[in-house]
Design a protein around this motif. Structure first.
Motif, PDB file in Angstrom:
ATOM      1  N   PHE A   1      13.035  12.601   7.019  1.00  0.00           N
ATOM      2  CA  PHE A   1      13.126  12.099   5.632  1.00  0.00           C
ATOM      3  C   PHE A   1      11.979  11.137   5.310  1.00  0.00           C
ATOM      4  N   MET A   2      11.675  10.230   6.219  1.00  0.00           N
ATOM      5  CA  MET A   2      10.650   9.216   5.938  1.00  0.00           C
ATOM      6  C   MET A   2       9.254   9.826   5.802  1.00  0.00           C
ATOM      7  N   SER A   3       9.088  11.067   6.302  1.00  0.00           N
ATOM      8  CA  SER A   3       7.780  11.709   6.161  1.00  0.00           C
ATOM      9  C   SER A   3       7.803  12.833   5.123  1.00  0.00           C
ATOM     10  N   THR A   4       8.778  12.823   4.208  1.00  0.00           N
ATOM     11  CA  THR A   4       8.840  13.856   3.166  1.00  0.00           C
ATOM     12  C   THR A   4       7.955  13.560   1.962  1.00  0.00           C
ATOM     13  N   GLY A   5       7.401  12.382   1.894  1.00  0.00           N
ATOM     14  CA  GLY A   5       6.552  12.054   0.744  1.00  0.00           C
ATOM     15  C   GLY A   5       6.058  10.634   0.833  1.00  0.00           C
ATOM     16  N   PRO A   6       5.172  10.251  -0.084  1.00  0.00           N
ATOM     17  CA  PRO A   6       4.602   8.913  -0.020  1.00  0.00           C
ATOM     18  C   PRO A   6       5.653   7.817  -0.185  1.00  0.00           C
ATOM     19  N   LEU A   7       5.361   6.695   0.424  1.00  0.00           N
ATOM     20  CA  LEU A   7       6.223   5.515   0.303  1.00  0.00           C
ATOM     21  C   LEU A   7       5.318   4.294   0.086  1.00  0.00           C
ATOM     22  N   PHE A   8       5.926   3.173  -0.211  1.00  0.00           N
ATOM     23  CA  PHE A   8       5.173   1.931  -0.356  1.00  0.00           C
ATOM     24  C   PHE A   8       5.552   0.976   0.761  1.00  0.00           C
ATOM     25  N   LEU A   9       4.533   0.571   1.524  1.00  0.00           N
ATOM     26  CA  LEU A   9       4.691  -0.408   2.603  1.00  0.00           C
ATOM     27  C   LEU A   9       4.362  -1.777   2.028  1.00  0.00           C
ATOM     28  N   MET A  10       5.196  -2.771   2.314  1.00  0.00           N
ATOM     29  CA  MET A  10       5.001  -4.079   1.682  1.00  0.00           C
ATOM     30  C   MET A  10       5.263  -5.225   2.648  1.00  0.00           C
ATOM     31  N   VAL A  11       4.524  -6.310   2.448  1.00  0.00           N
ATOM     32  CA  VAL A  11       4.842  -7.581   3.090  1.00  0.00           C
ATOM     33  C   VAL A  11       5.235  -8.542   1.981  1.00  0.00           C
ATOM     34  N   LEU A  12       6.432  -9.107   2.100  1.00  0.00           N
ATOM     35  CA  LEU A  12       6.979  -9.986   1.064  1.00  0.00           C
ATOM     36  C   LEU A  12       7.106 -11.396   1.601  1.00  0.00           C
TER      37      LEU A  12
ATOM     38  N   LYS B   1       0.835  -1.206   0.000  1.00  0.00           N
ATOM     39  CA  LYS B   1       0.000   0.000   0.000  1.00  0.00           C
ATOM     40  C   LYS B   1       0.869   1.255   0.000  1.00  0.00           C
ATOM     41  N   LYS B   2       0.355   2.288  -0.698  1.00  0.00           N
ATOM     42  CA  LYS B   2       1.035   3.579  -0.744  1.00  0.00           C
ATOM     43  C   LYS B   2       0.508   4.433   0.396  1.00  0.00           C
ATOM     44  N   GLN B   3       1.405   5.088   1.105  1.00  0.00           N
ATOM     45  CA  GLN B   3       0.986   5.890   2.249  1.00  0.00           C
ATOM     46  C   GLN B   3       1.988   7.013   2.493  1.00  0.00           C
ATOM     47  N   ALA B   4       1.478   8.170   2.908  1.00  0.00           N
ATOM     48  CA  ALA B   4       2.356   9.235   3.389  1.00  0.00           C
ATOM     49  C   ALA B   4       2.323   9.143   4.907  1.00  0.00           C
ATOM     50  N   ILE B   5       3.462   8.919   5.530  1.00  0.00           N
ATOM     51  CA  ILE B   5       3.462   8.686   6.979  1.00  0.00           C
ATOM     52  C   ILE B   5       3.854   9.961   7.725  1.00  0.00           C
ATOM     53  N   SER B   6       3.384  10.065   8.966  1.00  0.00           N
ATOM     54  CA  SER B   6       3.705  11.246   9.773  1.00  0.00           C
ATOM     55  C   SER B   6       5.066  11.048  10.442  1.00  0.00           C
ATOM     56  N   ASN B   7       5.604  12.146  10.956  1.00  0.00           N
ATOM     57  CA  ASN B   7       6.864  12.084  11.695  1.00  0.00           C
ATOM     58  C   ASN B   7       6.727  11.175  12.919  1.00  0.00           C
ATOM     59  N   ASP B   8       5.591  11.246  13.599  1.00  0.00           N
ATOM     60  CA  ASP B   8       5.377  10.392  14.781  1.00  0.00           C
ATOM     61  C   ASP B   8       5.296   8.916  14.396  1.00  0.00           C
ATOM     62  N   GLN B   9       4.662   8.623  13.272  1.00  0.00           N
ATOM     63  CA  GLN B   9       4.609   7.227  12.824  1.00  0.00           C
ATOM     64  C   GLN B   9       6.014   6.703  12.509  1.00  0.00           C
ATOM     65  N   ALA B  10       6.835   7.572  11.889  1.00  0.00           N
ATOM     66  CA  ALA B  10       8.209   7.181  11.580  1.00  0.00           C
ATOM     67  C   ALA B  10       8.995   6.939  12.873  1.00  0.00           C
ATOM     68  N   LYS B  11       8.795   7.796  13.866  1.00  0.00           N
ATOM     69  CA  LYS B  11       9.493   7.640  15.155  1.00  0.00           C
ATOM     70  C   LYS B  11       9.143   6.320  15.822  1.00  0.00           C
ATOM     71  N   GLY B  12       7.885   5.950  15.778  1.00  0.00           N
ATOM     72  CA  GLY B  12       7.454   4.677  16.376  1.00  0.00           C
ATOM     73  C   GLY B  12       8.052   3.493  15.635  1.00  0.00           C
ATOM     74  N   PHE B  13       8.059   3.604  14.319  1.00  0.00           N
ATOM     75  CA  PHE B  13       8.594   2.514  13.496  1.00  0.00           C
ATOM     76  C   PHE B  13      10.079   2.304  13.762  1.00  0.00           C
ATOM     77  N   TYR B  14      10.840   3.405  13.853  1.00  0.00           N
ATOM     78  CA  TYR B  14      12.296   3.326  14.024  1.00  0.00           C
ATOM     79  C   TYR B  14      12.715   3.493  15.490  1.00  0.00           C
ATOM     80  N   HIS B  15      11.816   3.138  16.442  1.00  0.00           N
ATOM     81  CA  HIS B  15      12.108   3.401  17.861  1.00  0.00           C
ATOM     82  C   HIS B  15      13.442   2.793  18.320  1.00  0.00           C
ATOM     83  N   VAL B  16      13.863   1.671  17.711  1.00  0.00           N
ATOM     84  CA  VAL B  16      15.145   1.062  18.144  1.00  0.00           C
ATOM     85  C   VAL B  16      16.334   1.984  17.871  1.00  0.00           C
ATOM     86  N   HIS B  17      16.147   2.950  16.965  1.00  0.00           N
ATOM     87  CA  HIS B  17      17.238   3.870  16.637  1.00  0.00           C
ATOM     88  C   HIS B  17      17.124   5.217  17.363  1.00  0.00           C
TER      89      HIS B  17
END
Ligand code: ATP
Ligand code: MG
Length: 138
Positions: A65-76, A37-53
């Motif tokens: 950077f991760m919230s500068t524009g749409p991205l594609f989220l995928m399960v492979l 799915k294509k999604q534009a994520i918020s800064n807070d969503q990016a922070k939660g995703f990368y919390h280990v860093h």
């Protein structure tokens, strides 16, 4: 048995028009797209995703950077998907990425490096659950 991993085509690659080419590399390597799915994520969503860093010096810039524009989220899906995707992606810094890898071909810098892939079973499970509901994964 097939294994699932989580991946993102990052905003830099989407902006540059590399989405189709990256998907082609992924499918050519034998992965099935279980969900996308294509999604534009918020800064807070990016922070939660990368919390280990969170304590790393690059954390703030990375989340911006991760919230500068749409991205594609995928399960492979594929046998040995987690390790095989990491190999296909190449090193974090494209300058160190092997010839033929996605980051060698499409990444612009150590930050804007085109693709994300989970690094272990537990992080794959967390990352899939962070972005996808169960009903999206049937
Ligand atoms: P990813 O987790 O996105 O698949 P990775 O596992 O290769 O990448 P990590 O160490 O987990 O690399 O870093 C997460 C992301 O943070 C990197 O993909 C990159 O976008 C960014 N990053 C990592 N190191 C640096 C750095 N030294 N300077 C700037 N950005 C960085
Ligand atoms: Mg990582």
């Amino acid at each position: 048995m097939a294994q699932r991993t989580f991946s993102i085509i990052k905003p830099d690659a989407v902006r540059k028009g590399y989405t189709g080419a990256i998907l082609a590399e992924i499918e050519k390597a034998g992965f099935k797209l279980a969900a996308i799915k294509k999604q534009a994520i918020s800064n807070d969503q990016a922070k939660g995703f990368y919390h280990v860093h969170a304590e790393r010096p690059f954390f703030k810039d990375l989340c911006t950077f991760m919230s500068t524009g749409p991205l594609f989220l995928m399960v492979l899906e594929k046998e040995n998907a987690i390790a095989d995707l990491r190999k296909l992606m190449g090193a974090t810094n494209p300058a160190n990425a092997e010839e033929g890898t996605i980051r060698k071909k499409f990444a612009g810098s150590i930050q804007e490096n085109a693709i994300h892939g989970s690094d272990a079973e537990d992080t794959a499970a967390f990352e899939i659950g962070y972005w996808f509901a169960g009903y999206e994964l049937i």
